[in-house]
Design a protein around this motif. Structure first.
Motif, PDB file in Angstrom:
ATOM      1  N   ASN A 283      -5.744  -5.677   4.947  1.00 29.18           N
ATOM      2  CA  ASN A 283      -5.615  -5.263   6.351  1.00 29.18           C
ATOM      3  C   ASN A 283      -6.201  -3.865   6.479  1.00 29.18           C
ATOM      4  O   ASN A 283      -5.595  -2.878   6.069  1.00 29.18           O
ATOM      5  CB  ASN A 283      -4.144  -5.266   6.769  1.00 29.18           C
ATOM      6  N   ASN A 284      -7.399  -3.806   7.055  1.00 32.04           N
ATOM      7  CA  ASN A 284      -8.054  -2.509   7.261  1.00 32.04           C
ATOM      8  C   ASN A 284      -8.414  -2.301   8.728  1.00 32.04           C
ATOM      9  O   ASN A 284      -9.253  -1.472   9.056  1.00 32.04           O
ATOM     10  CB  ASN A 284      -9.313  -2.407   6.395  1.00 32.04           C
ATOM     11  N   TRP A 285      -7.775  -3.045   9.620  1.00 28.68           N
ATOM     12  CA  TRP A 285      -8.139  -3.001  11.032  1.00 28.68           C
ATOM     13  C   TRP A 285      -6.978  -2.620  11.968  1.00 28.68           C
ATOM     14  O   TRP A 285      -7.205  -2.247  13.110  1.00 28.68           O
ATOM     15  CB  TRP A 285      -8.673  -4.367  11.469  1.00 28.68           C
ATOM     16  N   MET A 286      -5.741  -2.695  11.493  1.00 27.91           N
ATOM     17  CA  MET A 286      -4.602  -2.535  12.398  1.00 27.91           C
ATOM     18  C   MET A 286      -4.523  -1.126  12.978  1.00 27.91           C
ATOM     19  O   MET A 286      -4.260  -0.932  14.162  1.00 27.91           O
ATOM     20  CB  MET A 286      -3.303  -2.890  11.677  1.00 27.91           C
ATOM     21  N   THR A 287      -4.749  -0.110  12.126  1.00 25.26           N
ATOM     22  CA  THR A 287      -4.743   1.280  12.576  1.00 25.26           C
ATOM     23  C   THR A 287      -5.905   2.014  11.903  1.00 25.26           C
ATOM     24  O   THR A 287      -6.403   1.574  10.859  1.00 25.26           O
ATOM     25  CB  THR A 287      -3.415   1.984  12.209  1.00 25.26           C
ATOM     26  N   PRO A 288      -6.329   3.145  12.464  1.00 23.77           N
ATOM     27  CA  PRO A 288      -7.436   3.892  11.841  1.00 23.77           C
ATOM     28  C   PRO A 288      -7.155   4.289  10.391  1.00 23.77           C
ATOM     29  O   PRO A 288      -8.060   4.299   9.553  1.00 23.77           O
ATOM     30  CB  PRO A 288      -7.567   5.117  12.742  1.00 23.77           C
ATOM     31  N   PHE A 289      -5.889   4.595  10.068  1.00 25.07           N
ATOM     32  CA  PHE A 289      -5.562   5.020   8.706  1.00 25.07           C
ATOM     33  C   PHE A 289      -5.879   3.927   7.680  1.00 25.07           C
ATOM     34  O   PHE A 289      -6.270   4.224   6.539  1.00 25.07           O
ATOM     35  CB  PHE A 289      -4.082   5.408   8.628  1.00 25.07           C
ATOM     36  N   LEU A 290      -5.715   2.662   8.077  1.00 24.29           N
ATOM     37  CA  LEU A 290      -5.934   1.563   7.138  1.00 24.29           C
ATOM     38  C   LEU A 290      -7.402   1.391   6.774  1.00 24.29           C
ATOM     39  O   LEU A 290      -7.721   0.671   5.826  1.00 24.29           O
ATOM     40  CB  LEU A 290      -5.382   0.255   7.721  1.00 24.29           C
ATOM     41  N   ARG A 291      -8.291   2.029   7.491  1.00 20.28           N
ATOM     42  CA  ARG A 291      -9.708   1.941   7.135  1.00 20.28           C
ATOM     43  C   ARG A 291      -9.973   2.644   5.804  1.00 20.28           C
ATOM     44  O   ARG A 291     -10.897   2.271   5.071  1.00 20.28           O
ATOM     45  CB  ARG A 291     -10.568   2.559   8.229  1.00 20.28           C
ATOM     46  N   ILE A 292      -9.175   3.651   5.495  1.00 16.99           N
ATOM     47  CA  ILE A 292      -9.364   4.363   4.228  1.00 16.99           C
ATOM     48  C   ILE A 292      -8.304   3.972   3.196  1.00 16.99           C
ATOM     49  O   ILE A 292      -8.482   4.218   2.005  1.00 16.99           O
ATOM     50  CB  ILE A 292      -9.332   5.890   4.442  1.00 16.99           C
ATOM     51  N   ALA A 293      -7.200   3.349   3.647  1.00 21.18           N
ATOM     52  CA  ALA A 293      -6.147   2.925   2.717  1.00 21.18           C
ATOM     53  C   ALA A 293      -5.621   1.556   3.133  1.00 21.18           C
ATOM     54  O   ALA A 293      -4.499   1.432   3.641  1.00 21.18           O
ATOM     55  CB  ALA A 293      -5.022   3.958   2.690  1.00 21.18           C
ATOM     56  N   PRO A 294      -6.425   0.493   2.983  1.00 20.09           N
ATOM     57  CA  PRO A 294      -6.011  -0.845   3.423  1.00 20.09           C
ATOM     58  C   PRO A 294      -4.823  -1.378   2.626  1.00 20.09           C
ATOM     59  O   PRO A 294      -4.591  -0.964   1.482  1.00 20.09           O
ATOM     60  CB  PRO A 294      -7.268  -1.688   3.196  1.00 20.09           C
ATOM     61  N   LEU A 295      -4.076  -2.284   3.242  1.00 19.34           N
ATOM     62  CA  LEU A 295      -2.912  -2.903   2.613  1.00 19.34           C
ATOM     63  C   LEU A 295      -3.212  -4.358   2.275  1.00 19.34           C
ATOM     64  O   LEU A 295      -3.891  -5.057   3.032  1.00 19.34           O
ATOM     65  CB  LEU A 295      -1.706  -2.830   3.562  1.00 19.34           C
ATOM     66  N   LYS A 296      -2.674  -4.815   1.138  1.00 18.57           N
ATOM     67  CA  LYS A 296      -2.863  -6.212   0.712  1.00 18.57           C
ATOM     68  C   LYS A 296      -1.976  -7.121   1.558  1.00 18.57           C
ATOM     69  O   LYS A 296      -0.751  -6.982   1.558  1.00 18.57           O
ATOM     70  CB  LYS A 296      -2.506  -6.375  -0.764  1.00 18.57           C
ATOM     71  N   LEU A 297      -2.595  -8.066   2.241  1.00 16.33           N
ATOM     72  CA  LEU A 297      -1.889  -8.928   3.195  1.00 16.33           C
ATOM     73  C   LEU A 297      -2.041 -10.388   2.789  1.00 16.33           C
ATOM     74  O   LEU A 297      -3.139 -10.847   2.470  1.00 16.33           O
ATOM     75  CB  LEU A 297      -2.425  -8.698   4.600  1.00 16.33           C
ATOM     76  N   GLU A 298      -0.947 -11.125   2.821  1.00 16.20           N
ATOM     77  CA  GLU A 298      -0.970 -12.572   2.567  1.00 16.20           C
ATOM     78  C   GLU A 298      -0.395 -13.286   3.785  1.00 16.20           C
ATOM     79  O   GLU A 298       0.754 -13.061   4.163  1.00 16.20           O
ATOM     80  CB  GLU A 298      -0.142 -12.909   1.328  1.00 16.20           C
ATOM     81  N   GLU A 299      -1.193 -14.142   4.408  1.00 18.67           N
ATOM     82  CA  GLU A 299      -0.728 -14.898   5.578  1.00 18.67           C
ATOM     83  C   GLU A 299       0.193 -16.033   5.127  1.00 18.67           C
ATOM     84  O   GLU A 299      -0.148 -16.810   4.248  1.00 18.67           O
ATOM     85  CB  GLU A 299      -1.922 -15.483   6.340  1.00 18.67           C
ATOM     86  N   LEU A 300       1.355 -16.109   5.774  1.00  9.43           N
ATOM     87  CA  LEU A 300       2.293 -17.191   5.491  1.00  9.43           C
ATOM     88  C   LEU A 300       2.425 -18.153   6.665  1.00  9.43           C
ATOM     89  O   LEU A 300       2.703 -19.321   6.488  1.00  9.43           O
ATOM     90  CB  LEU A 300       3.667 -16.620   5.138  1.00  9.43           C
ATOM     91  N   SER A 301       2.229 -17.643   7.876  1.00 13.64           N
ATOM     92  CA  SER A 301       2.313 -18.483   9.079  1.00 13.64           C
ATOM     93  C   SER A 301       1.565 -17.779  10.197  1.00 13.64           C
ATOM     94  O   SER A 301       1.582 -16.549  10.296  1.00 13.64           O
ATOM     95  CB  SER A 301       3.771 -18.717   9.479  1.00 13.64           C
ATOM     96  N   LEU A 302       0.931 -18.587  11.038  1.00 11.17           N
ATOM     97  CA  LEU A 302       0.246 -18.043  12.207  1.00 11.17           C
ATOM     98  C   LEU A 302       1.050 -18.241  13.477  1.00 11.17           C
ATOM     99  O   LEU A 302       0.800 -17.587  14.488  1.00 11.17           O
ATOM    100  CB  LEU A 302      -1.140 -18.693  12.349  1.00 11.17           C
ATOM    101  N   ASP A 303       2.005 -19.168  13.457  1.00 12.45           N
ATOM    102  CA  ASP A 303       2.801 -19.469  14.648  1.00 12.45           C
ATOM    103  C   ASP A 303       4.235 -19.810  14.238  1.00 12.45           C
ATOM    104  O   ASP A 303       4.517 -20.950  13.914  1.00 12.45           O
ATOM    105  CB  ASP A 303       2.192 -20.643  15.425  1.00 12.45           C
ATOM    106  N   PRO A 304       5.135 -18.799  14.213  1.00 10.81           N
ATOM    107  CA  PRO A 304       4.923 -17.395  14.557  1.00 10.81           C
ATOM    108  C   PRO A 304       4.175 -16.674  13.440  1.00 10.81           C
ATOM    109  O   PRO A 304       4.078 -17.189  12.312  1.00 10.81           O
ATOM    110  CB  PRO A 304       6.349 -16.863  14.686  1.00 10.81           C
ATOM    111  N   LEU A 305       3.699 -15.496  13.740  1.00 11.82           N
ATOM    112  CA  LEU A 305       2.971 -14.724  12.740  1.00 11.82           C
ATOM    113  C   LEU A 305       3.945 -14.197  11.688  1.00 11.82           C
ATOM    114  O   LEU A 305       4.883 -13.467  11.997  1.00 11.82           O
ATOM    115  CB  LEU A 305       2.237 -13.558  13.395  1.00 11.82           C
ATOM    116  N   ILE A 306       3.716 -14.591  10.439  1.00 12.91           N
ATOM    117  CA  ILE A 306       4.509 -14.103   9.306  1.00 12.91           C
ATOM    118  C   ILE A 306       3.533 -13.720   8.208  1.00 12.91           C
ATOM    119  O   ILE A 306       2.698 -14.541   7.803  1.00 12.91           O
ATOM    120  CB  ILE A 306       5.493 -15.169   8.784  1.00 12.91           C
ATOM    121  N   VAL A 307       3.632 -12.486   7.730  1.00 14.99           N
ATOM    122  CA  VAL A 307       2.741 -12.029   6.664  1.00 14.99           C
ATOM    123  C   VAL A 307       3.564 -11.334   5.591  1.00 14.99           C
ATOM    124  O   VAL A 307       4.646 -10.773   5.861  1.00 14.99           O
ATOM    125  CB  VAL A 307       1.641 -11.073   7.189  1.00 14.99           C
ATOM    126  N   LEU A 308       3.045 -11.372   4.370  1.00 11.74           N
ATOM    127  CA  LEU A 308       3.675 -10.694   3.249  1.00 11.74           C
ATOM    128  C   LEU A 308       2.712  -9.628   2.742  1.00 11.74           C
ATOM    129  O   LEU A 308       1.569  -9.938   2.363  1.00 11.74           O
ATOM    130  CB  LEU A 308       3.999 -11.690   2.138  1.00 11.74           C
TER     131      LEU A 308
END
Length: 471
Positions: A283-308
């Motif tokens: 995840n390098n798009w949610m906030t400007p800070f994540l462009r330089i320090a992205p977080l590892k994201l795993e999608e678990l569900s899209l409806d509802p949105l659940i991520v790990l």
């Protein structure tokens, strides 16, 4: 109608065979379920109601045909205008006709659309309800069917197919609703084995082509699954019962402690489930800070949105929290607290200015929380919950998972990871699939850190939810 027919056929067949005397002793003479005269009267009522419905349909169709013809005419005229728009505008007669049409005709069409049609047929249908069988009559009919099955050792599947003592009566075959009624009758009597047979037959006979008609009867396949699952759980057949309960999805109520416990047991003892069709990425798009320090994201569900999020909190931060080196965790003023809040904002993209403070929770052996969609509202914080973030501060050796039964998701606690799920699919309502629970811990304990985020704080980020809260 089919109950009437099958009882009529039963009477004709059984009173014409050597078992007539025995049958007479089994069934009351004056009940709707057994009296030949009353059954004939009900068939007459059925014919009158069908004729009345036919006339009602004719009147509905007449209005529909008239509306359809007018719609075709209006669209033809509109197309003519579009094809030669400039000529149309330059003609004062055309302009006059359009203005008159919109000022007068559309008002009349609005009134026409509001007109209640078929009033006399609706009134007749209500009047005829006094001649229909009562709930007591239906209970007698259901009981008579079960009595005949027991006395003559008949098989429910044969009756459902219209076979009575080797006499085939296809017109008397039962439908899915009939078998469901017999299933519910036996379920209420706690005859679970008999109810299971009828529910399974009902599932077999369920015809998807009739689903529009079933909605009129407030009947669906989910209802069959629900009650079949409930009775299996009550018979301690948890695995199969929970499978059926999962098919019931959103119509299922979890306030029954036995059902809730069965679902918890099934999902908490299952292998850890992960969807195979979703993705892992940074995840390098949610906030400007994540462009330089992205977080590892795993999608678990899209409806509802659940991520790990993996490696969402550092070991040094966890040690500080667990050892109490940051004593004012709930004050919102210390550096560690602020750092974690900023990370939650990066993960969620939501505003945390006025949301609840971080909350540390310790689950000892056996510690868990029951199934719930959202946390209960309080006077201090009445707004709808929009999202929750759950940090796992320790690995758990045995179970202690977080489960989402309606999504078939089981998430094992992994030290340093953070689970984020959203709860509001639309304005003012919690997402039915966000139902979740924490499984009991068997050994050691489980430390978690939670952050609840509310929709009022999202006035400019999620304006729909903020608008709903404000009325």
């Amino acid at each position: 109608m089919r109950v009437i027919k099958i009882m009529h056929c039963l009477i004709q067949i059984y009173f014409s065979c050597t078992a007539a005397a025995a049958l007479e002793n089994l069934v009351k003479q004056k009940s709707h379920a057994s009296s030949t005269e009353v059954v004939k009267d009900l068939l007459d009522v059925e014919e009158m109601l069908e004729d009345n419905l036919h006339e009602y349909v004719k009147e509905l169709k007449s209005k529909l045909d008239l509306t359809q013809q007018a719609l075709v005419k209006f669209r033809d005229e509109a197309n003519s205008m579009s094809n030669d728009f400039e000529a149309y505008l330059s003609n004062p007669l055309s302009s006059f006709a359009l203005i008159r049409h919109q000022q007068q005709d559309w008002h009349k069409w609005a009134l026409f659309m509001e007109q209640r049609i078929g009033g006399e047929y609706i009134a007749f249908a209500h009047h005829m309800r006094t001649r229909l069988p009562t709930a007591v009559d239906l209970t007698e009919a259901l009981r008579s069917i079960e009595t005949l099955i027991k006395f003559y050792q008949l098989h429910p599947k044969d009756l459902a197919n219209g076979i009575l003592l080797n006499h085939s009566q296809p017109d008397s075959a039962l439908n899915s609703l009939d078998c469901y009624a017999l299933g519910m009758f036996n379920y209420r009597k706690r005859e679970y084995s008999k109810a299971e047979v009828w529910f399974n037959i009902s599932l077999t006979l369920y015809d998807k082509r009739n689903e529009d008609k079933y909605t009129v009867y407030d009947f669906s396949k989910k209802q069959i699954h629900k009650w079949l699952g409930v009775l299996l759980v009550r018979r301690r057949e948890h695995s199969l019962g929970v499978w059926h309960l999962n098919q019931a999805e959103d119509i299922l109520e979890y306030d029954d402690e036995l059902i809730s416990l069965a679902i918890l047991r099934e999902h908490c003892s299952a292998r850890f489930h992960r969807p195979t069709h979703l993705h892992c990425r940074y995840n390098n798009w949610m906030t400007p800070f994540l462009r330089i320090a992205p977080l590892k994201l795993e999608e678990l569900s899209l409806d509802p949105l659940i991520v790990l999020y993996h490696e969402a909190i550092y070991n040094s931060e966890i040690e500080a929290l667990l050892k109490g080196q940051e004593p004012n965790l709930d004050s919102g003023k210390d550096n560690l607290d602020q750092t974690i809040l900023e990370r939650v904002a990066d993960m969620s993209g939501l505003n945390l200015d006025r949301s609840e403070e971080l909350s540390a929770i310790n689950y000892d052996i056996g510690g868990h929380f029951q199934l719930q969609e959202v946390a209960p509202e309080t006077a201090e914080r009445p707004q709808n919950l929009i999202a929750t973030v759950l940090f796992y501060l320790e690995d758990v050796e045995l179970v202690g998972a977080t489960i989402f039964p309606r999504l078939n998701l089981t998430i094992k606690p992994e030290k340093g990871s953070a689970l984020l799920w959203h709860l509001l699919p639309s304005c003012g309502s919690s997402h039915p699939k966000a139902l979740h629970a924490a499984c009991p811990v068997i050994s050691s304990s489980k430390y978690v850190l939670t952050k609840r985020i509310y929709n009022l704080d999202q006035m400019f980020i999620k304006p729909c939810q903020a608008h709903c809260t404000n009325g």
